[in-house]
Design a protein around this motif. Structure first.
Motif, mmCIF file in Angstrom:
data_model
loop_
_atom_site.group_PDB
_atom_site.id
_atom_site.type_symbol
_atom_site.label_atom_id
_atom_site.label_comp_id
_atom_site.label_asym_id
_atom_site.label_seq_id
_atom_site.Cartn_x
_atom_site.Cartn_y
_atom_site.Cartn_z
ATOM 1 N N ASN A 75 -21.583 11.157 8.513
ATOM 2 C CA ASN A 75 -22.191 11.046 9.845
ATOM 3 C C ASN A 75 -21.695 11.714 11.062
ATOM 4 O OD1 ASN A 75 -24.249 9.801 8.450
ATOM 5 N ND2 ASN A 75 -23.824 8.007 9.064
ATOM 6 N N PRO A 76 -20.362 11.129 11.327
ATOM 7 C CA PRO A 76 -19.670 11.519 12.538
ATOM 8 C C PRO A 76 -19.494 13.215 12.821
ATOM 9 C CG PRO A 76 -18.654 9.581 11.961
ATOM 10 C CD PRO A 76 -19.611 9.952 10.625
ATOM 11 N N LEU A 97 -30.589 3.398 12.902
ATOM 12 C CA LEU A 97 -29.252 3.101 12.488
ATOM 13 C C LEU A 97 -28.390 4.209 13.024
ATOM 14 C CD1 LEU A 97 -27.405 1.691 10.426
ATOM 15 C CD2 LEU A 97 -28.024 3.315 8.760
ATOM 16 N N HIS A 98 -28.760 5.356 13.194
ATOM 17 C CA HIS A 98 -27.914 6.469 13.732
ATOM 18 C C HIS A 98 -28.044 6.761 15.375
ATOM 19 C CE1 HIS A 98 -27.663 8.713 9.782
ATOM 20 N NE2 HIS A 98 -27.150 7.622 9.569
ATOM 21 N N ASN A 99 -28.591 5.636 16.116
ATOM 22 C CA ASN A 99 -28.534 5.838 17.449
ATOM 23 C C ASN A 99 -27.222 5.975 18.088
ATOM 24 O OD1 ASN A 99 -31.457 5.452 17.683
ATOM 25 N ND2 ASN A 99 -31.414 3.356 18.360
ATOM 26 N N THR A 100 -26.260 5.298 17.353
ATOM 27 C CA THR A 100 -24.997 5.172 17.879
ATOM 28 C C THR A 100 -24.430 6.701 18.067
ATOM 29 O OG1 THR A 100 -24.052 4.834 15.671
ATOM 30 C CG2 THR A 100 -24.407 2.731 17.028
ATOM 31 N N TYR A 101 -24.989 7.492 17.426
ATOM 32 C CA TYR A 101 -24.409 8.951 17.127
ATOM 33 C C TYR A 101 -25.078 9.794 18.349
ATOM 34 C CZ TYR A 101 -22.553 7.500 12.736
ATOM 35 O OH TYR A 101 -21.770 6.878 11.922
ATOM 36 N N GLY A 167 -17.597 5.365 8.035
ATOM 37 C CA GLY A 167 -18.428 6.603 8.318
ATOM 38 C C GLY A 167 -19.783 6.632 8.308
ATOM 39 N N TRP A 168 -20.280 5.725 7.592
ATOM 40 C CA TRP A 168 -21.550 5.479 7.435
ATOM 41 C C TRP A 168 -22.071 4.759 8.440
ATOM 42 C CZ3 TRP A 168 -23.872 4.673 1.419
ATOM 43 C CH2 TRP A 168 -23.385 5.795 0.771
ATOM 44 N N GLY A 169 -23.418 4.938 8.823
ATOM 45 C CA GLY A 169 -23.993 3.923 10.006
ATOM 46 C C GLY A 169 -23.907 2.648 9.711
#
Length: 347
Positions: A75-76, A97-101, A167-169
């Motif tokens: 993801n990153p 889940l990927h809101n952090t990115y 590295g996974w959400g």
């Protein structure tokens, strides 16, 4: 005078020929609006997302695009690359889940369309026999000595949990849960390759050993170990999400979850949408691709079924390509509607 007539004839002849040829060229451009453009595509490290990535790839090719990849990455690096334009898109975004990115990609990329809406669940599962034997309801039960001992497969005094690789959400949420529920001294999160860790857990289950694992849907794990029959979704003690997801608290408790120990079920993870994420400049320059990403939706049942085939041994790239092309062929009318919308957007 004759030369003048000849010149006029040549001019008229050339013009007629140009007019005769123009519709052919225009038809080609309309049919293949992506011709001459290369799409740099990414895909997630979890193989359960490769089927729909391949479907999108083949659909882009039907529009004339040359597709490079997809390149498999965590993801990153993906969200960094798509923001900078080093990659154009992937269809493996999981939100919230990927809101952090979003702070990473929002300046140069955006979400567009939905692979699947709302049906992507996450949570913790325990083999049904152990749920009944130990009366396991929530993660808090793994603080009990007899439960820890039963689920301790490496003799470190902690229950083993098949978790998520770095590295996974989902790693962010699981790590948050371990702290929020004070489980550090009681649960050992296994962060090795997910497929290999789950294969070990399934082998242990088949030997009659207790297992605790995180999973998501769609995923082959819930075909192999069926909730309500082989395993049960257990609850979190209370919903406690990372700060950037706190406003989604209500979405982490769902009614009607098949195979949960309670209804409604406090899964502890909000239900997710699976979404494409694409570079904004790429979308602006390629209206056909943008329209395609906006139109396509893949039924979760189709993803479940293909994931089961992969788990049964059809997991080579050639197999996944075949699965995707077979699905496209079997859904020809639906697919043609998507392609027509994409072509019209490019006119």
């Amino acid at each position: 005078m004759k030369r003048s007539h000849l010149s006029q004839f040549l001019i008229v002849g050339v013009s007629a020929a140009a007019l005769w040829a123009a519709p052919v060229s225009l038809a080609t451009a309309q049919e293949m609006p992506g011709e001459g453009t290369t799409v740099k595509m990414g895909q997630a490290t979890w193989d359960t997302g490769w089927f729909h990535a391949e479907i999108y790839k083949q659909l882009l090719q039907k529009l004339g695009y040359e597709v490079e990849g997809p390149t498999t990455l965590d993801n990153p690096p993906f969200y960094q690359a798509v923001s900078q334009g080093d990659l154009d898109l992937w269809v493996n975004g999981w939100f919230p889940l990927h809101n952090t990115y979003e702070s990473t990609f929002s300046q140069g990329a955006e979400k567009v369309g939905h692979v699947a809406e709302g049906g992507a669940l996450e949570g913790y599962l325990v083999d049904k026999a152990s749920v009944e034997k130990f009366n396991i309801k929530t993660l808090d039960d793994f603080k009990r000595p007899e439960v820890k001992e039963a689920f301790d497969r490496n003799d470190d005094g902690k229950a083993d949990l098949v978790a998520c690789p770095p590295g996974w959400g989902c790693e962010v949420n699981i790590e948050h849960h371990l702290d929020a529920y004070e489980l550090r001294d009681h649960v050992n999160p296994i962060k090795a390759g997910y497929a290999a860790s789950m294969a070990d857990a399934i082998a242990a289950y088949e030997q009659g050993e207790p297992i605790l694992f995180y999973t998501w849907t769609p995923n082959w794990t819930v075909n192999e170990l069926v909730p309500g029959e082989d395993v049960m979704w257990i609850e979190v003690p209370e919903v406690d999400l990372p700060e950037e997801m706190a406003e989604l608290e209500d979405a982490a408790t769902l009614a009607g979850v098949n195979g949960c120990v309670a209804d409604p079920c406090k899964l502890g993870f909000p239900a997710n949408d699976i979404r494409p994420v694409a570079n904004s400049s790429f979308l602006e320059e390629n209206p056909a691709a943008k329209a395609l990403l906006s139109e396509v939706k893949i039924p979760l049942d189709a993803i479940f079924a293909q994931n089961a085939k992969m788990n049964a041994g059809e997991g080579d790239p050639e197999d996944i390509q075949r699965h995707a092309s077979e699905w496209i062929e079997a859904n020809g009318d639906l697919v043609e509607g998507w392609l027509t919308s994409a072509r019209e957007a490019a006119m």
